[in-house]
Each structure stands twice: as structure tokens, then as C-alpha cells.
Design a protein around this motif. Structure first.
Motif, PDB file in Angstrom:
ATOM      1  N   LEU A 109      54.864  45.571  38.999  1.00 16.52           N
ATOM      2  CA  LEU A 109      54.068  46.769  39.033  1.00 16.52           C
ATOM      3  C   LEU A 109      53.194  45.921  40.287  1.00 16.52           C
ATOM      4  O   LEU A 109      53.042  46.750  40.893  1.00 16.52           O
ATOM      5  N   ASN A 110      53.514  44.487  40.075  1.00 19.02           N
ATOM      6  CA  ASN A 110      52.994  44.074  41.700  1.00 19.02           C
ATOM      7  C   ASN A 110      53.509  44.313  42.994  1.00 19.02           C
ATOM      8  O   ASN A 110      52.763  44.782  43.914  1.00 19.02           O
ATOM      9  N   ARG A 111      55.170  44.773  42.588  1.00 16.97           N
ATOM     10  CA  ARG A 111      55.613  44.436  43.603  1.00 16.97           C
ATOM     11  C   ARG A 111      55.783  46.026  43.648  1.00 16.97           C
ATOM     12  O   ARG A 111      55.967  46.671  45.815  1.00 16.97           O
ATOM     13  N   SER A 112      55.739  46.829  43.382  1.00 17.43           N
ATOM     14  CA  SER A 112      55.278  48.531  43.868  1.00 17.43           C
ATOM     15  C   SER A 112      53.807  49.275  44.109  1.00 17.43           C
ATOM     16  O   SER A 112      54.266  50.179  44.237  1.00 17.43           O
ATOM     17  N   LYS A 113      53.202  47.961  43.948  1.00 23.31           N
ATOM     18  CA  LYS A 113      51.414  49.125  44.475  1.00 23.31           C
ATOM     19  C   LYS A 113      52.176  49.464  45.618  1.00 23.31           C
ATOM     20  O   LYS A 113      53.147  48.737  46.972  1.00 23.31           O
ATOM     21  N   GLY A 114      51.444  50.084  46.399  1.00 20.11           N
ATOM     22  CA  GLY A 114      51.214  50.992  47.318  1.00 20.11           C
ATOM     23  C   GLY A 114      52.084  51.559  47.911  1.00 20.11           C
ATOM     24  O   GLY A 114      52.721  51.751  48.797  1.00 20.11           O
ATOM     25  N   ASN A 115      53.146  51.820  47.031  1.00 16.57           N
ATOM     26  CA  ASN A 115      54.399  53.113  47.198  1.00 16.57           C
ATOM     27  C   ASN A 115      53.774  54.845  47.105  1.00 16.57           C
ATOM     28  O   ASN A 115      52.958  54.961  46.318  1.00 16.57           O
ATOM     29  N   LEU A 116      55.384  54.998  47.398  1.00 20.46           N
ATOM     30  CA  LEU A 116      54.355  56.734  47.852  1.00 20.46           C
ATOM     31  C   LEU A 116      54.945  56.794  45.832  1.00 20.46           C
ATOM     32  O   LEU A 116      54.226  57.684  45.422  1.00 20.46           O
ATOM     33  N   VAL A 117      56.341  56.256  45.554  1.00 24.39           N
ATOM     34  CA  VAL A 117      56.954  56.643  44.397  1.00 24.39           C
ATOM     35  C   VAL A 117      55.869  55.879  43.482  1.00 24.39           C
ATOM     36  O   VAL A 117      56.017  54.548  43.315  1.00 24.39           O
ATOM     37  N   ASP A 118      54.935  56.208  42.292  1.00 27.94           N
ATOM     38  CA  ASP A 118      53.797  55.756  41.365  1.00 27.94           C
ATOM     39  C   ASP A 118      55.485  54.501  40.135  1.00 27.94           C
ATOM     40  O   ASP A 118      56.341  55.970  39.427  1.00 27.94           O
ATOM     41  N   VAL A 119      55.162  53.686  40.276  1.00 23.78           N
ATOM     42  CA  VAL A 119      56.152  53.005  39.291  1.00 23.78           C
ATOM     43  C   VAL A 119      55.522  52.084  37.654  1.00 23.78           C
ATOM     44  O   VAL A 119      54.753  52.258  37.362  1.00 23.78           O
ATOM     45  N   TYR A 120      56.054  52.562  36.913  1.00 25.01           N
ATOM     46  CA  TYR A 120      55.869  52.292  34.980  1.00 25.01           C
ATOM     47  C   TYR A 120      56.790  51.574  33.968  1.00 25.01           C
ATOM     48  O   TYR A 120      57.645  52.370  34.122  1.00 25.01           O
TER      49      TYR A 120
END
Length: 416
Positions: A109-120
Motif C-alpha cells: 500500500l505504501n509503495r503504490s501511494k500516489g499512483n494513477l492505479v489504485d492497488v488492493y
């Protein structure tokens, strides 16, 4: 990023503008106006004759991070997702280490913050995906895991699956079942049938999948729990789930896009790019899957994006790894299966979020902009230069495909 979309046909059953042609003005990530003719001094996208819908959402996506970043990392995986029209992806825990504690969930979750694509991130059902003891499901849930699965490993122990369903029920989490009885499937690599006989290879009978579907439906009924089957592939599985829904069992399911258009005949050339799990089935199975989507038995379409380095695929069929990259081709394959655009939006954008309990984007004024623009008639070549994944294990690379994603917008970011 501000954007004015001109003359788009809106496909969003949750919007009052559904099936209408309109202009859409996006300012600071919010849809501020939808009207017949908007004039604004901002970036313009002419969408006449094109469709706009909520961004797609993938319930079954593999990236290598953690530990297998040479296959795919979060950056390359989310770029491939955006190129395929996805603004949200649920990550399978098939990593090294697997996502079996809150540490891995929080890292992703921290690595994917601020991305166009939401990561779950999806957490594992069992510790280390070994199928023996329950993982730290509640801790992972509190850290942001939306559902639990052992990914590409089926849970063979019925008692463990029963405990997982009961435990997840306590905090309203969802359990995914990858349905395969490994005792029946054995070490076979292809579907059992005429093609496996022609190839001289031991086959995986459809029974291996259907036994596990039947078992887990009984467990869900007994525990009064929700369950989701991922990547079903046989006609009988569709029938079992259809009947379970009639009985009122809380069951949902999805199908991989490639299972809607490919049969086991694709294996006649021993091309390992077609080696997937579950294996490609027969034409009758494909027809049943498409029918299941149309009548509502199958709730969602997934990419089952599974990247591999060339040394794991460009080898003899028997030893090649399973899977293909699919984020950029899922929409085109759904079209190729004969599904209308409105149904594709339901199966690729709406239902996946409802299954996972994720907020549903709506194309309406004063709503956050989370959308995709696509053309159902445009053709495009899936050339190596167009492939955004780190891996290239797809039989469609180099082929001409129909149905093109033109623009993806989410979190004030644009990809086109």
C-alpha cells in the motif's frame, strides 16, 4: 490535471447520464460539469463515437513485487494496468514472501501511494500459502487487505477452508477460492479430452475444478458465508454456481478473459504461451462461460495477469510456467468473445468493485473522476513496443486486436 472530454457516450448504470452523449469537464480530479456543449480553456479529448465508463477493476492480477520484481514490479504492473483501462487492481499474494502478514500489506500500500492505479493487496488464507494454518487474516484486514486467497494454490484442507470462511465472516471479509482438487489434477498440464490424447499428454479433468466448486459451495452454505470463485473454466462449474445462486448462497465468481476466446486446440503446436492454469478447455466450456456472463451467473471478467521472464516460458511445454500477461488485452478479448460494451463495463468495472467492497466511481457532477475512454471499433497492434509489462509472455503480442483503450484517468493523473 484538468480535462474536457467532448461528445462521449456515457456507459455507467449508476449515472443519470447513462447511455447519453455529453461533454465531461474534469477540474482538479473532480467532474465539475456534464452537459451537451461545454467550452473550457483546458486540455481537450475528442471522444465522438467513443465510450466513457468508470475505470476497469481487475480482481485477479499478479505482479512480482515482493521478491519477484524481475517478472513485474508495481511500477511496470500499474503502467500496464493503466494502458489496459484499469484504474484499480487486486493483487494476488503469489510473491516471495507471500502476502501473509500486515507487513507485506502495508508495504504494498505504501509503495503504490500516489499512483494513477489504485492497488488492493489480497492476503493469504494460510501461512506461507502452505495450506496448513490460518494466516494473520484480521491483522491484514485492519492494514487494508480486502479479501483473502492462497492465489494460485487451492486450499485442499476442507477444515481449513471452513475455518477461514467462519473467521472472515466475523469482520465481513471475503474469501476467494481457486477451485482445483490437486489429487485429481495431479501433475497434468492440459485439459483432459481429445486434444490431450492427440498431444499424448496426461490431462486435467474438468472434475478437478468442479469437485472443489461443489465442496466450497457446501462449506459456504453450511457456514452462511460469502465466497468468491476466481477463474472458473468449465461448463459444469457454471451450472453449479448458477444453482447455488438460485438457492440463495452468497456466491460470486469470475472468469479469465483468455478463457472466453481460446480452447485447448490452441495447444496443438505445443506453444507454451498458451499454457495457463486452469488449462484452456473445450469449445462447449467456452460457450457456457460466455452464456454465464450474459445471464449473470458469472459476475466479473479478470485479466489473470501472470508475468514471467522469457527463460520460464521459452522452454519445453512440460516445464514451462503457467500464465500469460493480460492487463492490456482483457478488454479486447471480452469484445472478441461477443460481449456488448455495456455488459463489459458491468463485468470489468462495476461488479468487481461491488464484490470486493470498493467504492464505486460514478460519472456524475461533483464526483471524483475515475474513468476510461475506449473505442469498440478501433484496431491496434499489440506490438512489443506497446507492451508495458516487464514480461512478454502473451500469444497476442504481434497480433492485431479490436477494441482499444484510448485514455485512462484517476487520481488527477492521465494515461493515453
Amino acid at each position: 490535471m484538468n480535462l474536457l472530454i467532448k461528445s462521449a457516450t456515457i456507459l455507467d448504470p449508476g449515472s443519470s447520464f447513462h447511455q447519453q452523449v455529453a461533454d465531461i469537464l474534469i477540474e482538479n480530479g473532480v467532474i465539475t460539469r456534464i452537459a451537451d456543449d461545454i467550452d473550457a480553456d483546458t486540455e481537450l479529448f475528442d471522444a465522438e463515437g467513443k465510450y466513457v465508463s468508470p475505470g476497469f477493476f481487475d480482481l485477479n492480477c499478479n505482479v512480482g513485487e515482493l521478491g519477484l520484481e524481475t517478472k513485474e514490479d508495481l511500477r511496470s504492473g500499474t503502467i500496464a494496468a493503466a494502458a489496459g483501462g484499469f484504474t484499480g487492481i487486486a493483487l494476488m499474494p503469489n510473491t516471495q514472501p507471500p502476502v501473509h502478514s500486515k507487513s507485506e500489506v502495508e508495504y504494498l500500500l505504501n509503495r503504490s501511494k500516489g499512483n494513477l492505479v489504485d492497488v488492493y493487496p489480497l492476503g493469504t488464507i494460510s501461512q506461507k500459502r502452505e495450506g496448513k494454518d490460518l494466516a494473520e487474516m484480521y491483522d491484514m484486514y485492519q492494514s487494508g487487505a480486502k479479501a483473502f486467497t492462497d492465489g494460485s494454490r487451492p486450499v485442499q484442507d476442507a477444515g481449513l477452508m471452513e475455518r477461514a470462511l467462519l473467521y472472515a465472516q466475523g469482520f465481513d471479509a471475503l474469501v476467494f477460492s481457486y477451485p482445483e482438487d490437486t489429487a485429481i489434477a495431479g501433475k497434468a498440464k492440459v485439459n483432459e479430452g481429445e486434444i490431450s490424447t492427440l498431444l499424448g499428454m496426461k490431462g486435467i479433468p474438468s472434475l478437478a475444478e468442479e469437485l472443489m466448486v461443489a465442496r466450497d459451495l457446501y462449506l459456504a452454505e453450511y457456514t452462511v458465508s460469502r465466497i468468491h470463485f476466481t477463474t472458473i473454466s468449465t461448463a459444469r462449474s457454471v451450472e453449479l454456481i448458477r444453482e447455488a445462486k438460485r438457492k440463495g448462497i452468497e456466491v460470486t465468481c469470475d472468469v479469465a478473459a483468455h478463457h472466453l476466446v481460446l480452447t485447448d486446440e490452441a495447444l496443438l503446436g505445443f506453444d507454451s504461451l498458451y499454457k495457463v492454469k486452469p488449462p484452456l478447455r473445450t469449445a462447449d466450456d467456452v460457450a457456457a462461460l460466455v452464456k454465464g456472463l450474459k445471464d449473470g451467473t458469472i459476475d466479473a471478467i479478470v485479466s489473470q495477469h501472470t508475468p514471467h521472464e522469457i527463460e520460464f516460458k521459452d522452454v519445453e511445454f512440460e516445464v514451462a510456467e503457467y500464465g500469460m500477461v493480460g492487463l492490456q488485452t482483457a478488454f479486447s478479448l471480452a469484445l472478441k468473445a461477443g460481449l456488448p460494451a455495456e455488459l463489459i463495463v458491468e463485468k470489468l468495472a462495476i461488479n468487481p468493485r461491488e464484490i470486493l467492497g470498493v467504492e464505486l466511481p460514478v460519472i456524475a457532477e461533483n464526483e471524483k473522476a475515475n474513468l476510461v475512454i475506449f473505442d469498440t471499433d478501433a484496431e491496434w497492434e499489440y506490438a512489443p513496443s506497446v507492451n508495458k509489462s516487464k514480461s512478454a509472455n502473451s500469444p497476442y503480442i504481434g497480433q492485431l486486436l479490436k477494441g482499444k483503450v484510448l485514455l485512462t484517468y484517476n487520481n488527477q493523473q492521465i494515461f493515453k
